[in-house]
Design a protein around this motif. Structure first.
Motif, mmCIF file in Angstrom:
data_model
loop_
_atom_site.group_PDB
_atom_site.id
_atom_site.type_symbol
_atom_site.label_atom_id
_atom_site.label_comp_id
_atom_site.label_asym_id
_atom_site.label_seq_id
_atom_site.Cartn_x
_atom_site.Cartn_y
_atom_site.Cartn_z
ATOM 1 N N ALA A 1 0.791 -1.220 -0.136
ATOM 2 C CA ALA A 1 0.105 -0.071 0.004
ATOM 3 C C ALA A 1 0.828 1.275 0.067
ATOM 4 O O ALA A 1 0.784 2.203 -0.828
ATOM 5 N N GLU A 2 1.799 1.095 0.720
ATOM 6 C CA GLU A 2 2.695 2.309 0.923
ATOM 7 C C GLU A 2 3.394 2.586 -0.367
ATOM 8 O O GLU A 2 3.730 3.615 -1.002
ATOM 9 N N THR B 1 2.385 1.840 -3.329
ATOM 10 C CA THR B 1 1.597 2.328 -4.484
ATOM 11 C C THR B 1 1.389 3.860 -4.344
ATOM 12 O O THR B 1 1.216 4.572 -5.025
ATOM 13 N N GLU B 2 1.400 4.315 -3.164
ATOM 14 C CA GLU B 2 0.997 5.477 -2.572
ATOM 15 C C GLU B 2 2.650 6.318 -3.285
ATOM 16 O O GLU B 2 2.291 7.457 -3.721
ATOM 17 N N ASP B 3 3.707 5.818 -2.888
ATOM 18 C CA ASP B 3 4.826 6.385 -3.333
ATOM 19 C C ASP B 3 4.987 6.331 -4.670
ATOM 20 O O ASP B 3 5.591 7.476 -5.166
ATOM 21 N N LYS C 1 2.428 6.517 -6.884
ATOM 22 C CA LYS C 1 1.626 7.668 -7.199
ATOM 23 C C LYS C 1 2.203 9.108 -7.013
ATOM 24 O O LYS C 1 2.142 9.780 -8.070
ATOM 25 N N LYS C 2 2.820 9.040 -5.981
ATOM 26 C CA LYS C 2 3.512 10.480 -5.564
ATOM 27 C C LYS C 2 4.743 10.716 -6.849
ATOM 28 O O LYS C 2 4.818 11.749 -7.249
#
Length: 184
Positions: free
Chosen positions: A23-24, A26-28, A30-31
């Motif tokens: 999850a982290e 995918t957020e990274d 995306k960022k």
């Protein structure tokens, strides 16, 4: 033992710990993608600004060159107008010198007229005005204006045999054509 399993926190639970980094990530990701997009947009914008700057500099350079050329053309035009206006005065000096009788050539008046004529010619030469050579030269319609023709077997064909009025040029531009007689 089931109670012990229930008391485990997600940090201690290996299955939960494996899900959390995904999850982290995918957020990274995306960022990172968002920042990469912003960077690409910023690069595109900076290239656009650089292109505009280069075009503006080229336009200004062309403007500067054009105005310098126009200024030089206006200067040349002004000099040509002034020289055209004063050439009759030079002709009158030459006529005055030619009309002085031989016995009076040493008089103060004759010497004064000669000095003024020389000063006039020197001033014109200093600004770039030159006499167009004519007498004995081949006839050139770009420099000479033939007002009469004569048949003379002793002279070559199309040679200027007499000059009625001197011609002058400024920077390879004819200010006044030489009025000449040409032998055929």
């Amino acid at each position: 033992m089931k109670e012990e399993e229930k008391d485990l926190t997600p940090q201690e639970d290996p299955a939960a710990a494996a899900e959390e980094p995904v999850a982290e990530q995918t957020e990274d990701q995306k960022k990172i993608e968002e920042l990469t997009g912003q960077l690409a947009e910023a690069r595109k914008q900076s290239e656009d600004y650089l292109d505009r700057l280069r075009r503006s500099m080229a336009e200004f350079d062309n403007y500067r060159k054009r105005t310098e050329k126009e200024k030089e053309q206006e200067r040349t035009k002004g000099i040509l107008e002034v020289v055209s206006a004063v050439l009759p005065l030079l002709d009158n000096f030459e006529r005055a010198l030619a009309s002085i009788p031989e016995e009076e050539k040493e008089s103060a008046v004759a010497k004064g007229v000669e000095m003024m004529y020389q000063q006039f010619v020197t001033g014109l030469t200093a600004i770039g005005v030159k006499e167009i050579p004519a007498l004995g030269e081949p006839f050139d319609p770009n420099k000479h204006n033939a007002v009469t023709h004569i048949e003379d077997e002793s002279m070559d064909e199309n040679i200027v045999c007499e000059v009625f009025q001197k011609g002058y040029s400024y920077k390879d531009q004819v200010v006044r054509y030489s009025m000449v007689k040409v032998a055929n």
